[in-house]
Write an enzyme that holds these catalytic residues in place. Structure first.
Site, PDB file in Angstrom:
ATOM      1  N   GLN A  72       0.825  -1.216   0.000  1.00 30.46           N
ATOM      2  CA  GLN A  72       0.000   0.000   0.000  1.00 30.46           C
ATOM      3  C   GLN A  72       0.860   1.267   0.000  1.00 30.46           C
ATOM      4  OE1 GLN A  72      -3.155   0.444  -0.627  1.00 30.46           O
ATOM      5  NE2 GLN A  72      -3.256  -1.763  -0.985  1.00 30.46           N
ATOM      6  N   SER A  73       2.093   1.163  -0.465  1.00 29.95           N
ATOM      7  CA  SER A  73       2.998   2.306  -0.468  1.00 29.95           C
ATOM      8  C   SER A  73       2.485   3.452  -1.343  1.00 29.95           C
ATOM      9  CB  SER A  73       4.360   1.838  -0.988  1.00 29.95           C
ATOM     10  OG  SER A  73       5.165   2.949  -1.333  1.00 29.95           O
TER      11      SER A  73
END
Ligand code: PLP
Length: 326
Positions: A72-73
């Protein structure tokens, strides 16, 4: 040095009062800096860093960018967007195994055309270098961006951001006493620290630590100091920075990186339901919780002007749908 960048974002980002929260905490005047609106595939603080990093990659004649992060960067999503804009290949090394469904930032990185590699638990700095070797051997010319874009080149984006803030504040005839923000891989804090010195900003930095772990055997304070020392030299800043100049508010990171507690959820709901502004669970939700806690405890002098620097991240909300059951 500060001029050598692409122009990816919409700057200056808006700065405005948080009216409801100021009413709730009448001892303080509370403002927000909207780096959630920087542009580059929904925005966030990485836009400022990528303007410098991607420019350097192109100047070096590279055709491929490699970076790494969590699935989920926000950094990976924004790097993918920046690469699209200038026609570079983007390879993302992501922690963990490939999920059944792509959601949130992972989905966006895929839509943005990045090549995704699921690296299991083994996403270290060496792996990035190893991966670069492999692609270089295949004839690519690769440029590696570290986690979060946090080296001096990336941090220049936030040196520049201080100049932007100073101009904005002087046009508004406003002085800020404290700046709260989420600090995780350190580039934002390093840049703000350097910019504060370079442009003589009075405000005190109040960085809320997001991750309690060390990276590559360094505490975040040490990693930030290293960037700051290198930057001070290159930018001709005479101040002799020491570890004691790098403050981190460590009271809010004990759950660990990406572990969402009721505190972050409450902070997100509060901001959403009173100001109509979306935060994210990992970074800005935690930082906003920390700021509210400090205001509640009156741990800074009353009448202070306080700025919350929104660093983006709300597109990850579409991954964390199952934790919002309140
Ligand atoms: C990366 C990120 C941060 C942390 O910035 P660093 O420069 O890595 O310390 C804060 N907020 C959001 C939304 C981010 O994506």
């Amino acid at each position: 040095m500060l001029e050598n960048k692409f122009s990816f974002g919409f700057f200056p980002t808006p700065l405005h009062e948080l009216k409801w929260i100021t009413k709730e905490f009448p001892d303080y005047n509370i403002f927000i800096k909207r780096d959630d609106n920087t542009g580059l595939a929904t925005g966030g603080n990485k836009t400022r860093k990528l303007e410098y990093l991607v420019k350097q990659a192109v100047d070096l004649g590279c055709d491929t960018i490699i970076t790494a992060g969590a699935q989920q960067s926000n950094h990976c999503r924004q790097t993918a967007a920046a690469c699209s804009k200038v026609g570079l290949n983007c390879h993302l090394l992501l922690r963990g195994d490939e999920p059944d469904t792509y959601q949130g930032n992972l989905l966006l990185s895929k839509i943005l055309g990045a090549t995704l590699h699921f690296a299991g638990d083994d996403v270290k700095a060496q792996t990035l270098e190893f991966f670069k070797q492999k692609l270089d051997n295949e004839g690519k010319k690769c440029y590696v961006i570290p986690y979060g874009g946090s080296n001096l080149t990336g941090a220049l984006g936030f040196v520049n951001a201080v100049k932007e803030l100073k101009e904005q504040l002087s046009a508004m005839e406003l002085d800020i006493d404290y700046i709260f923000f989420a600090s995780c891989s350190g580039g934002t804090q390093a840049g703000l620290t350097l910019g504060r010195e370079l442009y003589k900003l009075k405000a005190e930095l109040m960085p809320i630590s997001i991750d309690k772990n060390e990276t590559n055997g360094l505490t975040l304070e040490q990693a930030i100091l290293n960037i700051v020392l290198e930057g001070a030299q290159k930018l001709n800043i005479t101040k002799q920075f020491q570890l004691s100049d790098i403050k981190l508010l460590r009271g809010y990171d004990s759950a660990g990186y990406g572990v969402i507690t009721d505190n972050e959820i409450d902070a997100i709901n509060l901001m959403a339901r009173n100001e109509g502004i979306l935060l994210d669970p990992v970074y800005t939700g935690r930082a906003f919780w920390g700021m509210l806690d400090i205001l509640k405890r009156k741990a800074i002098p009353s009448k202070s002007n306080v700025l919350f620097w929104h660093t983006g991240g709300s597109s990850s909300l579409f991954y964390y749908n199952d934790i919002f059951d309140k």
